[in-house]
Design an enzyme around this catalytic site. Structure first.
Site, PDB file in Angstrom:
ATOM      1  N   HIS A 257     -12.905 -20.963 -68.348  1.00  0.00           N
ATOM      2  CA  HIS A 257     -14.137 -19.960 -68.506  1.00  0.00           C
ATOM      3  C   HIS A 257     -14.055 -19.660 -69.864  1.00  0.00           C
ATOM      4  CE1 HIS A 257     -10.410 -17.464 -68.267  1.00  0.00           C
ATOM      5  NE2 HIS A 257     -11.355 -16.503 -68.704  1.00  0.00           N
ATOM      6  N   ARG A 324       4.725 -15.559 -64.187  1.00  0.00           N
ATOM      7  CA  ARG A 324       4.292 -15.231 -65.552  1.00  0.00           C
ATOM      8  C   ARG A 324       3.241 -13.832 -65.352  1.00  0.00           C
ATOM      9  NH1 ARG A 324      -0.677 -16.956 -68.389  1.00  0.00           N
ATOM     10  NH2 ARG A 324      -0.319 -16.639 -70.445  1.00  0.00           N
TER      11      ARG A 324
HETATM   12  C1  LIG Z   1     -16.202  -9.244 -66.956  1.00  0.00           C
HETATM   13  C2  LIG Z   1     -15.433 -10.039 -66.585  1.00  0.00           C
HETATM   14  C3  LIG Z   1     -15.261 -10.992 -65.499  1.00  0.00           C
HETATM   15  C4  LIG Z   1     -13.778 -11.486 -65.208  1.00  0.00           C
HETATM   16  C5  LIG Z   1     -13.173 -10.341 -65.711  1.00  0.00           C
HETATM   17  C6  LIG Z   1     -13.911  -9.772 -66.959  1.00  0.00           C
HETATM   18  C7  LIG Z   1     -13.562 -10.749 -68.200  1.00  0.00           C
HETATM   19  C8  LIG Z   1     -13.312 -12.179 -67.625  1.00  0.00           C
HETATM   20  C9  LIG Z   1     -13.909 -12.871 -66.543  1.00  0.00           C
HETATM   21  C10 LIG Z   1     -13.002 -13.565 -65.706  1.00  0.00           C
HETATM   22  C11 LIG Z   1     -11.567 -13.644 -65.682  1.00  0.00           C
HETATM   23  C12 LIG Z   1     -13.420 -15.049 -66.230  1.00  0.00           C
HETATM   24  C13 LIG Z   1     -13.005 -16.367 -64.868  1.00  0.00           C
HETATM   25  C14 LIG Z   1     -13.056 -16.080 -63.688  1.00  0.00           C
HETATM   26  C15 LIG Z   1     -13.083 -14.549 -63.125  1.00  0.00           C
HETATM   27  C16 LIG Z   1     -13.539 -14.448 -61.933  1.00  0.00           C
HETATM   28  C17 LIG Z   1     -11.402 -14.473 -62.904  1.00  0.00           C
HETATM   29  O1  LIG Z   1     -10.820 -15.434 -62.741  1.00  0.00           O
HETATM   30  O2  LIG Z   1     -10.863 -13.504 -62.743  1.00  0.00           O
HETATM   31  C18 LIG Z   1     -13.543 -13.541 -64.304  1.00  0.00           C
HETATM   32  C19 LIG Z   1     -13.220 -11.989 -64.254  1.00  0.00           C
HETATM   33  C20 LIG Z   1     -14.062 -11.348 -62.722  1.00  0.00           C
HETATM   34  O3  LIG Z   1     -15.216 -11.747 -62.463  1.00  0.00           O
HETATM   35  O4  LIG Z   1     -13.332 -10.468 -62.128  1.00  0.00           O
HETATM   36  O1  LIG Z   2      -3.434 -15.021 -68.379  1.00  0.00           O
HETATM   37  C1  LIG Z   2      -3.814 -15.728 -69.675  1.00  0.00           C
HETATM   38  O2  LIG Z   2      -3.073 -16.379 -70.254  1.00  0.00           O
HETATM   39  C2  LIG Z   2      -5.309 -15.608 -69.614  1.00  0.00           C
HETATM   40  C3  LIG Z   2      -6.269 -14.926 -68.779  1.00  0.00           C
HETATM   41  C4  LIG Z   2      -7.606 -14.993 -68.933  1.00  0.00           C
HETATM   42  O3  LIG Z   2      -8.110 -15.773 -69.547  1.00  0.00           O
HETATM   43  C5  LIG Z   2      -8.355 -13.685 -68.273  1.00  0.00           C
HETATM   44  O4  LIG Z   2      -7.939 -12.848 -67.533  1.00  0.00           O
HETATM   45  O5  LIG Z   2      -9.703 -13.936 -68.983  1.00  0.00           O
HETATM   46 FE   LIG Z   3     -10.279 -15.176 -70.227  1.00  0.00          FE
END
Ligand SMILES: C=C1C[C@]23C[C@H]1CC[C@H]2[C@]1(C)CCC[C@@](C)(C(=O)O)[C@H]1[C@@H]3C(=O)O
Ligand SMILES: O=C(O)CCC(=O)C(=O)O
Ligand SMILES: [Fe+2]
Length: 411
Positions: A257, A324
């Site tokens: 992402h 982690r």
């Molecule tokens: C605005 C946001 C959506 C997420 C949290 C923040 C910034 C990063 C996004 C995220 C981490 C990108 C990957 C997918 C996601 C669903 C996750 O894995 O947590 C995303 C976050 C979210 O929508 O909660």
């Molecule tokens: O844990 C990490 O190293 C990355 C996490 C991340 O990309 C996020 O929370 O958006």
């Molecule tokens: Fe991220």
């Protein structure tokens, strides 16, 4: 509204999945059974991961051993100006025009505070599920506790638990917004932990604004342009916990992402790596560097730079034996501020000729729009910004169609 599997129709708040990754029961957003099953998944005696945690081969591509080539920027030296700023701006320009990630040292974050924030996260995730659930994320909201996002998605689940909360500095809100969050959702016993994250967020906000000064210089718009833009902005702070995983090659802690926010400051647990960046078709590790913060560009900044800087495409992998932790501070503009690049960054001299809109790569939007899009309509991935721009365009078209229809009716 275009036919597109990523988008919802008619501007409603019904969520849709990304390529078959369907959201769970959109109506209630609750999934107590699935959340409880998480403890079973994390159980060290399991040999296999449940199917919803298995990622397609295209996303779980093998990693390279070769560390990402990312500059280490001394932000303290940059703030003193002169050669320190010039060097930092050059490093930032090169990194952000290629993969969008650099590291920062000389930031003045108290190592004891960093340790307390990482250890505090470790302590929180060790709590019984019922206690963590007191902070459970409400549907459509980015803040709260989430276990593998089981209440939002049914496939490609991330092998992680997260705790997210908002930070803001403004005369209009409490100066203790993080402490208030911890005590209100978890109880007064959690005041000390809230105080750790209150201090941590304030330190991250200070460093983010310093980085914005360097970025402004690197783009030729001056030190204060982006610093001022973000000064009254907010942030989402997220504690990530990745448990050991029996089949790490089939799972992902966080899928590929780009962060939808503007800038991310990430503190990695010093002992265990996991963050990887896609560069020239390879997933390259960003190994923890003692005392350094990892900084990456997010989609909102891509729009603010009119596409000059790249959003960093990254993911987090998990390990068979090791857990982690990481702490992510996502800097965002104030909810209602219009995201629009400074005129100097418009393409082809559009600003000089008065044709400002012609030099624009992305439409105007606010962080409130982007947050709504990623929490209700689209699972953030590698293509969020383009999907968001199309969604905004379609919403604008249907709004003007409704206006035309209303006007015709009154004729
Ligand atoms: C605005 C946001 C959506 C997420 C949290 C923040 C910034 C990063 C996004 C995220 C981490 C990108 C990957 C997918 C996601 C669903 C996750 O894995 O947590 C995303 C976050 C979210 O929508 O909660
Ligand atoms: O844990 C990490 O190293 C990355 C996490 C991340 O990309 C996020 O929370 O958006
Ligand atoms: Fe991220």
């Amino acid at each position: 509204m275009p036919e597109n599997p990523h988008l919802s129709s008619g501007g409603s708040d019904q969520p849709v999945g990304t390529d078959g990754v369907l959201p769970v029961s959109p109506a209630d957003g609750k999934n107590d059974g699935a959340v409880a099953a998480i403890e079973l998944c994390w159980d060290q005696r399991q040999q296999k991961i449940p199917d919803p945690f298995v990622w397609p081969q295209s996303d779980a591509l093998a990693s390279s051993e070769r560390e990402l080539d990312a500059p280490v920027v001394h932000i303290g030296a940059a703030m003193r100006g002169g050669a320190g700023m010039r060097r930092a701006a050059e490093q930032v320009a090169a990194a952000c025009a290629s993969h969008g990630l650099f590291q920062v040292t000389g930031h003045g974050l108290d190592p004891a505070l960093a340790r307390a924030a990482l250890d505090g996260a470790a302590g929180f995730f060790r709590l019984p599920l019922a206690t963590k659930q007191r902070a459970r994320r409400a549907p459509g909201n980015v803040t709260g506790y989430a276990a593998a996002h089981v209440d939002r998605f049914t496939a490609n689940l991330p092998w992680k638990e997260t705790l997210s909360f908002a930070h803001r500095t403004s005369a209009a809100v409490s100066q203790q917004v993080v402490i208030d969050y911890f005590t209100s959702v978890l109880g007064s016993d959690y005041q000390p932990l809230g105080a750790v994250y209150q201090d941590y967020c304030e330190a991250m906000k200070r460093v983010s604004l310093e980085i914005m000064e360097v970025i402004g210089v690197s783009l030729g718009v001056g030190r204060s342009c982006y610093r001022d833009f973000f000064a009254d902005g907010g942030a989402i702070m997220r504690c990530n916990y990745y448990p050991p995983c029996p089949e790490p090659e089939r799972a992902l802690g966080t899928g590929p992402h780009c962060d939808p926010s503007a800038l991310t400051l990430l503190l990695q647990d010093s002992a265990v790596d996991g963050l990887q960046v896609l560069a020239n078709g390879e997933w390259r590790p960003v190994r923890p560097r003692p005392g350094a913060l990892v900084v990456n560009i997010g989609d909102t900044f891509v729009a603010l730079s009119n596409g000059r800087y790249r959003s960093c495409l990254h993911r987090a992998v998990v390990h068979r034996e090791r857990e982690r932790r990481s702490l992510a501070f996502f800097l965002c503009p104030r909810d209602d501020r219009v995201v629009r690049p400074p005129p100097r960054l418009l393409d082809g001299g559009a600003a000089a000729s008065g044709q400002e809109e012609e030099g624009r790569r992305y439409p105007d939007f606010t962080w409130a729009d982007m947050a709504r899009f990623t929490q209700r309509h689209y699972r953030a991935d590698a293509r969020t910004l383009d999907a968001f721009a199309r969604w905004l365009g379609a919403a604008a078209t249907s709004a003007s169609q409704s206006q035309d229809e209303a006007a015709e009716e009154t004729v």
